[in-house]
Design a protein around this motif. Sequence first.
Motif, PDB file in Angstrom:
ATOM      1  N   TYR A 102       0.840  -1.196   0.000  1.00  0.00           N
ATOM      2  CA  TYR A 102       0.000   0.000   0.000  1.00  0.00           C
ATOM      3  C   TYR A 102       0.879   1.252   0.000  1.00  0.00           C
ATOM      4  CZ  TYR A 102      -2.914  -3.785   1.587  1.00  0.00           C
ATOM      5  OH  TYR A 102      -3.535  -4.995   1.700  1.00  0.00           O
ATOM      6  N   LYS A 103       1.027   1.845  -1.151  1.00  0.00           N
ATOM      7  CA  LYS A 103       1.869   3.028  -1.277  1.00  0.00           C
ATOM      8  C   LYS A 103       1.017   4.279  -1.073  1.00  0.00           C
ATOM      9  CE  LYS A 103       5.047   5.410  -4.266  1.00  0.00           C
ATOM     10  NZ  LYS A 103       5.606   5.550  -5.586  1.00  0.00           N
ATOM     11  N   PRO A 104       1.346   5.095  -0.068  1.00  0.00           N
ATOM     12  CA  PRO A 104       0.592   6.334   0.129  1.00  0.00           C
ATOM     13  C   PRO A 104       0.624   7.212  -1.122  1.00  0.00           C
ATOM     14  CG  PRO A 104       1.885   5.859   2.073  1.00  0.00           C
ATOM     15  CD  PRO A 104       2.331   4.893   0.995  1.00  0.00           C
ATOM     16  N   THR A 105      -0.487   7.924  -1.317  1.00  0.00           N
ATOM     17  CA  THR A 105      -0.637   8.767  -2.502  1.00  0.00           C
ATOM     18  C   THR A 105      -0.655  10.252  -2.181  1.00  0.00           C
ATOM     19  OG1 THR A 105      -3.043   8.644  -2.375  1.00  0.00           O
ATOM     20  CG2 THR A 105      -1.920   6.967  -3.715  1.00  0.00           C
ATOM     21  N   LEU A 106      -0.649  10.610  -0.879  1.00  0.00           N
ATOM     22  CA  LEU A 106      -0.715  12.018  -0.501  1.00  0.00           C
ATOM     23  C   LEU A 106      -0.363  12.192   0.974  1.00  0.00           C
ATOM     24  CD1 LEU A 106      -3.584  12.512   1.285  1.00  0.00           C
ATOM     25  CD2 LEU A 106      -4.514  11.985  -0.958  1.00  0.00           C
ATOM     26  N   HIS A 107      -0.201  13.452   1.354  1.00  0.00           N
ATOM     27  CA  HIS A 107       0.017  13.850   2.742  1.00  0.00           C
ATOM     28  C   HIS A 107      -1.154  14.732   3.162  1.00  0.00           C
ATOM     29  CE1 HIS A 107       4.354  12.748   3.115  1.00  0.00           C
ATOM     30  NE2 HIS A 107       4.301  12.877   1.801  1.00  0.00           N
ATOM     31  N   ALA A 108      -1.702  14.510   4.345  1.00  0.00           N
ATOM     32  CA  ALA A 108      -2.783  15.339   4.879  1.00  0.00           C
ATOM     33  C   ALA A 108      -2.299  16.076   6.122  1.00  0.00           C
ATOM     34  CB  ALA A 108      -3.994  14.478   5.226  1.00  0.00           C
ATOM     35  N   MET A 119       9.956  14.670   4.073  1.00  0.00           N
ATOM     36  CA  MET A 119       9.582  13.525   3.252  1.00  0.00           C
ATOM     37  C   MET A 119       9.488  14.009   1.801  1.00  0.00           C
ATOM     38  SD  MET A 119       6.765  11.882   5.862  1.00  0.00           S
ATOM     39  CE  MET A 119       6.557  10.331   4.989  1.00  0.00           C
ATOM     40  N   PRO A 120      10.618  14.132   1.117  1.00  0.00           N
ATOM     41  CA  PRO A 120      10.632  14.672  -0.248  1.00  0.00           C
ATOM     42  C   PRO A 120      10.220  13.627  -1.286  1.00  0.00           C
ATOM     43  CG  PRO A 120      12.853  14.162   0.437  1.00  0.00           C
ATOM     44  CD  PRO A 120      11.960  13.868   1.617  1.00  0.00           C
ATOM     45  N   ASP A 121       8.978  13.176  -1.203  1.00  0.00           N
ATOM     46  CA  ASP A 121       8.504  12.109  -2.080  1.00  0.00           C
ATOM     47  C   ASP A 121       7.707  12.610  -3.280  1.00  0.00           C
ATOM     48  OD1 ASP A 121       6.130  12.878  -0.842  1.00  0.00           O
ATOM     49  OD2 ASP A 121       6.135  11.175   0.517  1.00  0.00           O
ATOM     50  N   GLY A 122       7.466  13.923  -3.360  1.00  0.00           N
ATOM     51  CA  GLY A 122       6.743  14.475  -4.495  1.00  0.00           C
ATOM     52  C   GLY A 122       5.243  14.256  -4.467  1.00  0.00           C
ATOM     53  N   LEU A 123       4.717  13.685  -3.390  1.00  0.00           N
ATOM     54  CA  LEU A 123       3.275  13.446  -3.307  1.00  0.00           C
ATOM     55  C   LEU A 123       2.533  14.750  -3.036  1.00  0.00           C
ATOM     56  CD1 LEU A 123       3.199  10.197  -1.130  1.00  0.00           C
ATOM     57  CD2 LEU A 123       2.934  10.399  -3.611  1.00  0.00           C
ATOM     58  N   PRO A 124       1.264  14.826  -3.450  1.00  0.00           N
ATOM     59  CA  PRO A 124       0.454  16.008  -3.136  1.00  0.00           C
ATOM     60  C   PRO A 124       0.368  16.217  -1.628  1.00  0.00           C
ATOM     61  CG  PRO A 124      -0.677  14.596  -4.709  1.00  0.00           C
ATOM     62  CD  PRO A 124       0.522  13.836  -4.223  1.00  0.00           C
ATOM     63  N   ARG A 125       0.350  17.488  -1.225  1.00  0.00           N
ATOM     64  CA  ARG A 125       0.289  17.843   0.187  1.00  0.00           C
ATOM     65  C   ARG A 125      -0.943  18.709   0.435  1.00  0.00           C
ATOM     66  NH1 ARG A 125       4.866  15.619   0.329  1.00  0.00           N
ATOM     67  NH2 ARG A 125       6.571  15.840   1.728  1.00  0.00           N
ATOM     68  N   HIS A 126      -1.767  18.251   1.374  1.00  0.00           N
ATOM     69  CA  HIS A 126      -2.995  18.964   1.730  1.00  0.00           C
ATOM     70  C   HIS A 126      -2.780  19.678   3.058  1.00  0.00           C
ATOM     71  CE1 HIS A 126      -5.525  16.898  -1.313  1.00  0.00           C
ATOM     72  NE2 HIS A 126      -4.565  15.994  -1.193  1.00  0.00           N
TER      73      HIS A 126
END
Length: 137
Positions: A102-108, A119-126
């Motif tokens: 299960y790979k996370p797709t975003l940060h909340a 966490m420089p993973d390039g995921l969207p950040r909310h």
Amino acid sequence: MTEHTGGCRCGAVRFSASAEPTHVSYCHCADCRSATGAPVSAFVGFAADQVAIEGEALRSFDNGAVTRSFCGACGSPIAYADERIGGTLYFMLGAMDAPGTYKPTLHAYVREQLPYLHMPDGLPRHVGSSVSRSQET
């Protein structure tokens, strides 16, 4: 369809989901930090009507609209539900039998992210929640 399974550290609580995940994310909110003791939490969400949980050791703690479940024997955090979202049960990624699946797709809640956590993973950040709630706090 793959069955998704997991449980607590001691095995007294087990769960499974018969549907694919609806949500996989990181959460940086202070409430999740307090509940887990970790600087960031990761969750995988499933439709609640597709989830089965077994074990007499399952306990829960209600905090407003949020109910967090844990193992009463070993203390492992298991899941949370938010009545403002409804219909989804979010399991701690670390409680899954195969967490690497299960790979996370975003940060909340990145407005609450600890300043030293990078966490420089390039995921969207909310800034707040990544899921619409009926009464956002």
